[in-house]
Scaffold this motif. Sequence first.
Motif, PDB file in Angstrom:
ATOM      1  N   LEU A 194       2.025  -5.106   6.031  1.00 12.77           N
ATOM      2  CA  LEU A 194       1.262  -4.208   6.199  1.00 12.77           C
ATOM      3  C   LEU A 194       1.489  -4.419   8.007  1.00 12.77           C
ATOM      4  O   LEU A 194       1.109  -3.451   8.600  1.00 12.77           O
ATOM      5  CB  LEU A 194       0.169  -4.432   6.095  1.00 12.77           C
ATOM      6  CG  LEU A 194      -0.058  -3.919   4.854  1.00 12.77           C
ATOM      7  CD1 LEU A 194      -1.352  -4.311   4.641  1.00 12.77           C
ATOM      8  CD2 LEU A 194       0.016  -2.124   4.241  1.00 12.77           C
TER       9      LEU A 194
ATOM     10  N   ARG B  11      -5.699   1.665  -4.560  1.00 13.85           N
ATOM     11  CA  ARG B  11      -6.422   2.142  -3.157  1.00 13.85           C
ATOM     12  C   ARG B  11      -5.040   0.944  -2.748  1.00 13.85           C
ATOM     13  O   ARG B  11      -4.846   1.512  -1.603  1.00 13.85           O
ATOM     14  CB  ARG B  11      -7.177   1.306  -2.352  1.00 13.85           C
ATOM     15  CG  ARG B  11      -8.256   2.274  -2.952  1.00 13.85           C
ATOM     16  CD  ARG B  11      -9.545   1.274  -2.093  1.00 13.85           C
ATOM     17  NE  ARG B  11     -10.211  -0.057  -2.080  1.00 13.85           N
ATOM     18  CZ  ARG B  11     -11.081  -0.685  -3.276  1.00 13.85           C
ATOM     19  NH1 ARG B  11     -11.551   0.598  -4.259  1.00 13.85           N
ATOM     20  NH2 ARG B  11     -11.080  -1.591  -3.560  1.00 13.85           N
ATOM     21  N   ALA B  12      -4.486   0.784  -3.443  1.00  4.98           N
ATOM     22  CA  ALA B  12      -3.181   0.076  -2.859  1.00  4.98           C
ATOM     23  C   ALA B  12      -2.001   1.017  -2.419  1.00  4.98           C
ATOM     24  O   ALA B  12      -1.570   2.371  -2.896  1.00  4.98           O
ATOM     25  CB  ALA B  12      -2.217  -0.996  -4.295  1.00  4.98           C
ATOM     26  N   VAL B  13      -1.031   0.988  -1.292  1.00  4.84           N
ATOM     27  CA  VAL B  13      -0.347   1.452  -1.376  1.00  4.84           C
ATOM     28  C   VAL B  13       1.140   1.047  -1.148  1.00  4.84           C
ATOM     29  O   VAL B  13       1.614  -0.017  -1.006  1.00  4.84           O
ATOM     30  CB  VAL B  13      -0.412   1.712   0.915  1.00  4.84           C
ATOM     31  CG1 VAL B  13       0.542   1.648   1.538  1.00  4.84           C
ATOM     32  CG2 VAL B  13      -1.620   1.643   1.107  1.00  4.84           C
TER      33      VAL B  13
ATOM     34  N   GLN C 177       4.423   0.676  -0.954  1.00  3.99           N
ATOM     35  CA  GLN C 177       6.232   1.175   0.213  1.00  3.99           C
ATOM     36  C   GLN C 177       6.988   0.212   0.363  1.00  3.99           C
ATOM     37  O   GLN C 177       6.701  -0.499  -1.191  1.00  3.99           O
ATOM     38  CB  GLN C 177       5.005   0.281   1.175  1.00  3.99           C
ATOM     39  CG  GLN C 177       4.420  -0.699   1.207  1.00  3.99           C
ATOM     40  CD  GLN C 177       4.476  -1.272   3.136  1.00  3.99           C
ATOM     41  OE1 GLN C 177       3.037  -0.695   2.799  1.00  3.99           O
ATOM     42  NE2 GLN C 177       4.671  -2.391   3.608  1.00  3.99           N
TER      43      GLN C 177
ATOM     44  N   ASP D  29      -4.226  -2.514   0.128  1.00  2.00           N
ATOM     45  CA  ASP D  29      -4.813  -2.036   1.514  1.00  2.00           C
ATOM     46  C   ASP D  29      -5.618  -2.647   2.727  1.00  2.00           C
ATOM     47  O   ASP D  29      -6.019  -3.863   1.768  1.00  2.00           O
ATOM     48  CB  ASP D  29      -5.697  -0.947   1.990  1.00  2.00           C
ATOM     49  CG  ASP D  29      -6.646  -0.532   1.442  1.00  2.00           C
ATOM     50  OD1 ASP D  29      -7.785  -2.177   0.894  1.00  2.00           O
ATOM     51  OD2 ASP D  29      -7.884   0.494   1.722  1.00  2.00           O
ATOM     52  N   ALA D  30      -5.501  -2.387   3.703  1.00  2.65           N
ATOM     53  CA  ALA D  30      -5.413  -3.563   4.474  1.00  2.65           C
ATOM     54  C   ALA D  30      -7.029  -3.608   4.360  1.00  2.65           C
ATOM     55  O   ALA D  30      -7.931  -5.134   4.900  1.00  2.65           O
ATOM     56  CB  ALA D  30      -5.128  -2.661   6.176  1.00  2.65           C
ATOM     57  N   THR D  31      -7.961  -2.899   4.677  1.00  2.00           N
ATOM     58  CA  THR D  31      -8.873  -3.751   4.034  1.00  2.00           C
ATOM     59  C   THR D  31      -9.496  -4.609   3.372  1.00  2.00           C
ATOM     60  O   THR D  31     -10.161  -5.399   2.929  1.00  2.00           O
ATOM     61  CB  THR D  31     -10.471  -2.272   3.872  1.00  2.00           C
ATOM     62  OG1 THR D  31     -10.225  -0.849   4.839  1.00  2.00           O
ATOM     63  CG2 THR D  31     -11.176  -2.039   3.591  1.00  2.00           C
ATOM     64  N   ASP D  32      -9.152  -4.117   1.337  1.00  4.04           N
ATOM     65  CA  ASP D  32      -9.132  -4.714   0.590  1.00  4.04           C
ATOM     66  C   ASP D  32      -8.741  -6.166   1.071  1.00  4.04           C
ATOM     67  O   ASP D  32      -9.085  -7.358   0.471  1.00  4.04           O
ATOM     68  CB  ASP D  32      -8.520  -4.299  -0.652  1.00  4.04           C
ATOM     69  CG  ASP D  32      -9.442  -2.690  -1.159  1.00  4.04           C
ATOM     70  OD1 ASP D  32     -10.292  -3.235  -0.981  1.00  4.04           O
ATOM     71  OD2 ASP D  32      -8.704  -2.211  -1.703  1.00  4.04           O
TER      72      ASP D  32
ATOM     73  N   LYS E 299      -6.491  -0.590  10.968  1.00  2.00           N
ATOM     74  CA  LYS E 299      -5.510   0.307   8.947  1.00  2.00           C
ATOM     75  C   LYS E 299      -7.098  -0.427   8.872  1.00  2.00           C
ATOM     76  O   LYS E 299      -7.227   0.497   7.397  1.00  2.00           O
ATOM     77  CB  LYS E 299      -4.067  -0.066   9.502  1.00  2.00           C
ATOM     78  CG  LYS E 299      -3.314   0.173   9.207  1.00  2.00           C
ATOM     79  CD  LYS E 299      -2.129  -0.919   8.425  1.00  2.00           C
ATOM     80  CE  LYS E 299      -0.800  -0.067   9.802  1.00  2.00           C
ATOM     81  NZ  LYS E 299       0.239  -1.250   9.106  1.00  2.00           N
TER      82      LYS E 299
END
Length: 188
Positions: free
Chosen positions: A38, A106-108, A110, A121-124, A153
């Motif tokens: 990320l 919620r994973a992105v 990429q 994701d960055a928050t998790d 993010k």
Amino acid sequence: MSDPDGAGRREALKRVAVSLREGGVGFALAGGYAGWALGGPEPENDVDFVVTETDAGRAAEVLAAAGLDVAHPPEDWLFKVYSDGAMVDVLFRLASETVDDELLGRAVEQEVLSVRMPVVDATDLIIGKLAALNEHACDLSKVLPTARALREKIDWPRAEAATADNDLAVACLFLLRRLRVAPGSPTP
């Protein structure tokens, strides 16, 4: 296992991701390498993936069938995979919370090292790092560089709410606000 330049970890990361995807197991890259993917610094330790607790047994079978060395340590929240001279942790609980389909959702998706894969994701990611802080493991060097690199993010209110019952996480968030990494004014 020694891997000073990280080449083995990066190869292991790719092999595990491809094997899980080909095996039809839902997963996401997590931990320090998720932070790296990320935009954060590359870690110098193992690679982490997350799977749901209900898929953990199947994930271990898929990885073993792909020719990877799977080991089950005494801890009841992960198993380990060895490949390319590196260790990969496959976790199904993060800071005592069960990994669920919502977290994986919620994973992105990429590209990481030329392989498409979901990345938490960055928050998790920051919630996991904050929630892991305790009296025996209070190493802020695992939190601060990632938080700084990913600050735009991160959903900071969600991270704060999710870790509000952890005094060390609250203190770390105070420090992150004081360092102007997290938004808001530090409150005494």
